[in-house]
Design an enzyme around this catalytic site. Structure first.
Site, PDB file in Angstrom:
ATOM      1  N   ARG A   1       0.845  -1.195   0.000  1.00 29.99           N
ATOM      2  CA  ARG A   1       0.000   0.000   0.000  1.00 29.99           C
ATOM      3  C   ARG A   1       0.878   1.240   0.000  1.00 29.99           C
ATOM      4  O   ARG A   1       1.909   1.271   0.692  1.00 29.99           O
ATOM      5  CB  ARG A   1      -0.851   0.083   1.266  1.00 29.99           C
ATOM      6  CG  ARG A   1      -2.207  -0.567   1.177  1.00 29.99           C
ATOM      7  CD  ARG A   1      -3.175   0.150   0.231  1.00 29.99           C
ATOM      8  NE  ARG A   1      -4.463  -0.515   0.209  1.00 29.99           N
ATOM      9  CZ  ARG A   1      -4.747  -1.608  -0.486  1.00 29.99           C
ATOM     10  NH1 ARG A   1      -3.836  -2.170  -1.265  1.00 29.99           N
ATOM     11  NH2 ARG A   1      -5.960  -2.145  -0.446  1.00 29.99           N
TER      12      ARG A   1
ATOM     13  N   GLU B   1      -2.121   7.967  -4.970  1.00 28.10           N
ATOM     14  CA  GLU B   1      -2.431   7.385  -6.292  1.00 28.10           C
ATOM     15  C   GLU B   1      -3.643   8.087  -6.883  1.00 28.10           C
ATOM     16  O   GLU B   1      -4.581   8.391  -6.146  1.00 28.10           O
ATOM     17  CB  GLU B   1      -2.749   5.885  -6.135  1.00 28.10           C
ATOM     18  CG  GLU B   1      -1.547   5.074  -5.738  1.00 28.10           C
ATOM     19  CD  GLU B   1      -1.882   3.618  -5.413  1.00 28.10           C
ATOM     20  OE1 GLU B   1      -2.991   3.161  -5.747  1.00 28.10           O
ATOM     21  OE2 GLU B   1      -1.035   2.941  -4.829  1.00 28.10           O
TER      22      GLU B   1
ATOM     23  N   HIS C   1      -0.594  -0.163  -9.486  1.00 26.98           N
ATOM     24  CA  HIS C   1      -1.420  -0.893  -8.505  1.00 26.98           C
ATOM     25  C   HIS C   1      -2.151  -2.075  -9.162  1.00 26.98           C
ATOM     26  O   HIS C   1      -3.382  -2.120  -9.171  1.00 26.98           O
ATOM     27  CB  HIS C   1      -2.414   0.058  -7.815  1.00 26.98           C
ATOM     28  CG  HIS C   1      -2.860  -0.447  -6.470  1.00 26.98           C
ATOM     29  ND1 HIS C   1      -3.162   0.365  -5.414  1.00 26.98           N
ATOM     30  CD2 HIS C   1      -3.056  -1.721  -6.025  1.00 26.98           C
ATOM     31  CE1 HIS C   1      -3.535  -0.363  -4.368  1.00 26.98           C
ATOM     32  NE2 HIS C   1      -3.474  -1.647  -4.732  1.00 26.98           N
TER      33      HIS C   1
END
Ligand code: GLV
Length: 326
Positions: free
Chosen positions: A238, A267, A285
């Site tokens: 993360r 992000e 991701h």
């Protein structure tokens, strides 16, 4: 009457078909993320929600949705959901553990290998038409085989990453809040180490802890300084576990050799410093993003939601206490 649900982002047809058998479904198949106001408005009359890590489920949203009984996240990580706020309102929250372990571990390995062997850097060179021929000292990378792999966070995914290391004859060390059972250590041939010791010894440091207040900036300037100058950092867990600004500086001044990153702070507006660096391999991701795994995640979330709304206890319930509030 069927319960009413909102599916906040695009999902697979079979997921919607399954949900429609049990629920009255409003689905955002256009896939543009809803802002908090639109989300609250659309959820106001719903009993359940199937959401993604791009949706923030917090106390304010829950206050605007008094009918809500269940929130099913299509992800194993659930830092986008305020679990305590859900519990306080008797809202069940679920995630999708297990089905994505292998794919996510594969991606961590892809980043390790690509960073060590400079795959994206050399590919850009070829695509730019700049390759003039073979040379002995061209594009020297570092070996993955026989290197020391340090895994921070030895949960399900960390263990799958460790298992794959046997094929590369690597030494595996790990740190974790709690030491894993001796039989798991034996099976994985993994040695428990303090985080400090791990950072000092590992050639590859792979982060696999969930994001929380406790793991925020777990790796920052001070920690990066304790790593080997030849080390490679992999973050496939993360954004926020790493202080990205500190990592950009560490890569610029050679504090560590490289980084393979699938996740970032803020992000998708990642730190632009990464884009100028050849020593990083970047991915958007996609840790769990294989056809089979994303389908399995969506169906797992759908089953969690349907079970919760039919009065059952969903298999991946994160807050058992929520049931007592109802
Ligand atoms: C993806 O990042 C997940 O948490 O499943």
């Amino acid at each position: 009457m069927k319960p009413k649900i909102l599916v906040t982002r695009e999902v697979f047809d079979e997921t919607l078909d399954y949900l429609a058998q049990h629920c009255e479904v409003e689905a955002n198949q256009q896939d543009a993320a809803y802002g908090p106001d639109v989300l609250a408005q659309r959820l106001g009359d719903k009993d359940g929600m199937m959401c993604c890590l791009t949706d923030r489920v917090d106390a304010a949203l829950l206050a605007a949705c008094p009918r809500l009984k269940a929130v099913a996240n299509i992800a194993v990580g659930y830092n986008n959901i305020d679990i305590a706020a859900c519990t306080a309102r008797g809202v069940m929250a679920t995630n999708t553990p297990g089905v994505l372990d292998d794919s996510t571990a594969d991606l961590a390995w892809a980043l390790m290998l690509a960073t060590a062997r400079r795959i994206t850097e050399v590919e850009s060179h070829i695509r730019a038409g700049q390759w003039t021929g073979w040379r002995l000292k061209q594009w020297l990378g570092v070996d993955v085989h026989h290197a020391t792999l340090g895994i921070i966070g030895m949960g399900r995914i960390g263990q799958v990453i460790a298992r794959r290391a046997a094929g590369f004859d690597m030494k595996v060390i790990y740190s974790n809040r709690n030491r894993v059972a001796p039989e798991i250590e034996r099976r994985l041939n993994a040695e428990y180490a303090s985080r400090e010791d791990l950072l000092a010894r590992a050639d590859f440091v792979v982060l696999q802890v969930p994001y929380s207040a406790e793991t925020h900036h777990l790796i920052g300037a001070a920690e990066l300084k304790t790593m080997k100058p030849t080390a490679i950092l992999i973050n496939s867990t993360r954004g926020g576990v790493v202080d990205d600004a500190a990592l950009v500086e560490a890569l610029k001044d050679g504090t560590i050799r490289g980084a393979g990153l699938d996740v970032f702070e803020n992000e998708p507006r990642l730190n632009p410093g990464f884009l100028a660096l050849k020593s990083v391999v970047l991915a958007p991701h996609i840790g769990s993003s294989t056809e089979a795994t994303r389908r399995a995640m969506a169906m797992t979330a759908a089953q969690n939601l349907v079970t919760a709304l039919s009065g059952g206890t969903p298999p991946n319930l994160l807050n058992a206490e929520a049931n007592q509030k109802r």
